[in-house]
Motif scaffolding. Structure first.
Motif, short mmCIF file in Angstrom:
data_model
loop_
_atom_site.label_atom_id
_atom_site.label_comp_id
_atom_site.label_asym_id
_atom_site.label_seq_id
_atom_site.Cartn_x
_atom_site.Cartn_y
_atom_site.Cartn_z
N ASN A 59 0.83 -1.22 0.00
CA ASN A 59 0.00 0.00 0.00
C ASN A 59 0.86 1.26 0.00
N PHE A 60 2.08 1.14 0.50
CA PHE A 60 2.94 2.33 0.59
C PHE A 60 3.93 2.43 -0.57
N SER A 61 3.86 1.49 -1.52
CA SER A 61 4.78 1.57 -2.67
C SER A 61 4.46 2.82 -3.46
N ASN A 62 5.47 3.54 -3.77
CA ASN A 62 5.31 4.80 -4.53
C ASN A 62 4.25 5.72 -3.91
N TYR A 63 4.16 5.76 -2.61
CA TYR A 63 3.22 6.65 -1.91
C TYR A 63 3.48 8.09 -2.37
N GLN A 64 2.41 8.83 -2.54
CA GLN A 64 2.52 10.17 -3.12
C GLN A 64 2.54 11.26 -2.04
N ASP A 65 3.30 12.31 -2.31
CA ASP A 65 3.30 13.49 -1.44
C ASP A 65 3.19 14.71 -2.34
N THR A 66 2.05 15.36 -2.31
CA THR A 66 1.89 16.61 -3.07
C THR A 66 1.99 17.75 -2.06
N ILE A 67 2.95 18.63 -2.31
CA ILE A 67 3.25 19.69 -1.34
C ILE A 67 2.59 20.99 -1.80
N LEU A 68 1.64 21.45 -1.02
CA LEU A 68 0.93 22.68 -1.37
C LEU A 68 1.67 23.86 -0.75
N LEU A 69 2.10 24.78 -1.60
CA LEU A 69 2.91 25.91 -1.12
C LEU A 69 1.98 27.05 -0.69
N LYS A 114 4.84 1.45 13.11
CA LYS A 114 5.65 0.31 12.65
C LYS A 114 4.70 -0.80 12.19
N THR A 115 3.72 -1.12 13.01
CA THR A 115 2.75 -2.16 12.66
C THR A 115 2.00 -1.77 11.39
N VAL A 116 1.60 -0.51 11.30
CA VAL A 116 0.84 -0.04 10.14
C VAL A 116 1.66 -0.12 8.86
N LEU A 117 2.94 0.23 8.94
CA LEU A 117 3.79 0.17 7.73
C LEU A 117 3.94 -1.28 7.27
N GLU A 118 3.84 -2.20 8.21
CA GLU A 118 3.95 -3.62 7.87
C GLU A 118 2.63 -4.20 7.36
N ASN A 119 1.51 -3.76 7.97
CA ASN A 119 0.23 -4.41 7.58
C ASN A 119 -0.62 -3.59 6.61
N GLY A 120 -0.19 -2.35 6.31
CA GLY A 120 -0.87 -1.57 5.29
C GLY A 120 -2.20 -0.96 5.71
N ASP A 121 -2.46 -0.87 7.01
CA ASP A 121 -3.73 -0.33 7.51
C ASP A 121 -3.76 1.20 7.34
N ILE A 164 0.29 16.57 1.22
CA ILE A 164 -0.86 15.67 1.06
C ILE A 164 -0.34 14.29 0.70
N LEU A 165 -0.64 13.32 1.54
CA LEU A 165 -0.10 11.96 1.38
C LEU A 165 -1.23 11.02 0.94
N TYR A 166 -0.94 10.19 -0.06
CA TYR A 166 -1.97 9.25 -0.55
C TYR A 166 -1.32 8.14 -1.38
N PRO A 167 -2.03 6.99 -1.47
CA PRO A 167 -1.49 5.88 -2.26
C PRO A 167 -1.53 6.20 -3.75
#
Ligand code: PMV
Length: 363
Positions: free
Chosen positions: A203-213, A251-258, A321-324
């Motif tokens: 779920n976190f592969s290539n997670y996006q971050d759009t930075i609003l200035l 840590k748990t979330v990064l492993e289980n994708g919740d 802004i963070l999103y899959p």
């Protein structure tokens, strides 16, 4: 476990007269925030970040032996032109790392640096800038000591970067980096950043971050002052404990994708960081009205469309802004339709989770 003295070199097998290296180092965005420090840039609590991909500093270090090894000697160029006002920061950095890099005084350096993100975008260049310089210095040290392992190279680069600017130590490696001792994270250290040690959910592969200035101006309160205000802060101890707890949960979330819990932790961390600023003495606010407009619009969009998008903040008014990756099209449309109006000159930067510092030229 490594200690500071492991980073004091004993002897070098080679001598080297001159050379050039170029490294790029990315910015990073913290999910669990570092806010508050002890002496020598030791963090008051552990933090974790996504390394970014597009927002980078690219630094070329050219060096030549000089006659008098009594003091540091360097020229500083920004985008190819002399930049005197950056020099005191570099001088201070060299002084701080002198004991770990005793060879520095033997050379005259030219440091030529540029950022891929717009100058005065409100995106701090200290993390990527200090990391890029530290990588170059380690390339020089490796030329003097070719037996050095890759692990030592990266750990010492992160260790040096930390002495320049705390969060810079998380810009050496990708994709997720932990800095600060945490009982649940193997190898974590207050001295340098380490790659997140276990596999990260897809779920976190290539997670996006759009930075609003939102606000590109100079911040009214520097992070150095902000960190300092955590001394004698009424909520400091609870906050530091909360960061430990949030890192355990994340840590748990990064492993289980919740993603639901991811959002909860990340947004709470961002708001807690700013709550610490608002409850310092003296108190201050770095968010702007448009920061809050954006946060509210994200909450509404998330609820109405059931899309796992969330925000985080660093020490400023801009919103990350963070999103899959699989909701990229919808989220970018939402940003275009509803959020650009809150950005200064309608500016935003599309970034994503990245690999860490890269060697570009080695001569
Ligand atoms: O590295 P510094 O001293 O600029 O501090 C960075 C602090 C935050 O960006 C607010 C949080 C973090 O962990 O990056």
């Amino acid at each position: 476990m490594r200690t500071e003295t492991d980073f004091i070199p004993k002897s070098f097998s080679k001598t080297i007269e001159s050379g050039t290296f170029t490294w790029s180092a990315p910015s990073n965005i913290a999910l669990v925030k570092y806010w508050g420090k002890k002496a020598n840039q030791i963090p008051a609590n552990p933090s974790v970040s996504f390394t970014l991909n597009t927002c980078k500093t690219i630094t070329t270090l050219t060096f030549q032996t000089k006659a008098n090894p009594d003091s540091f000697s360097f020229d500083l160029l920004f985008e190819g032109k002399p930049k005197e006002d950056f020099k005191p920061k570099i001088q201070k950095f060299f002084e701080r790392i002198a004991v770990y890099c005793p060879y520095l005084k033997q050379y005259h350096f030219t440091i030529d640096t540029r950022n891929t993100f717009p100058h005065s975008s409100g995106i701090a260049s200290s993390a990527s800038g200090m990391a890029a310089l530290a990588m170059n210095i380690m390339s020089l040290e490796k030329a003097l000591n070719p037996e050095m392992t890759e692990d030592y190279f990266n750990q010492k680069a992160s260790f040096l970067a930390r002495l320049g600017s705390g969060s810079a130590c998380r810009s050496v490696k990708g994709k997720v980096v932990v800095w600060g001792n945490h009982k649940g994270i193997t190898g974590s250290s207050d001295l340098f950043g380490v790659e997140f040690p276990t596999a990260i959910h897809s779920n976190f592969s290539n997670y996006q971050d759009t930075i609003l200035l939102v606000d590109k101006g100079e911040k009214q309160v520097s992070s150095t002052v902000g960190h300092d205000l955590m001394h004698n802060h009424p909520y400091a101890e609870q906050r530091f404990q909360q960061a430990h707890d949030n890192l355990s949960k994340l840590k748990t979330v990064l492993e289980n994708g919740d993603l639901e819990t991811f959002i909860e932790i990340v947004e709470s961390e961002a708001l807690t960081l700013h709550a610490m600023m608002m409850t310092s003495m003296p108190y201050f606010i770095l968010m702007k009205p448009n920061t809050l407009e954006i946060i509210n619009a994200i909450w509404k969009f998330r609820k109405n469309h059931n899309i796992p998008v969330c925000f985080t903040l660093d020490a400023g008014a801009n919103v990350h802004i963070l999103y899959p990756e699989n909701v990229r099209v919808q989220v970018l449309q939402f940003i275009q339709d509803e959020l650009v109006g809150y950005c200064e000159n309608a500016q935003y930067i599309c970034d994503a989770i990245g690999k860490g510092s890269q060697l570009m030229i080695d001569n």
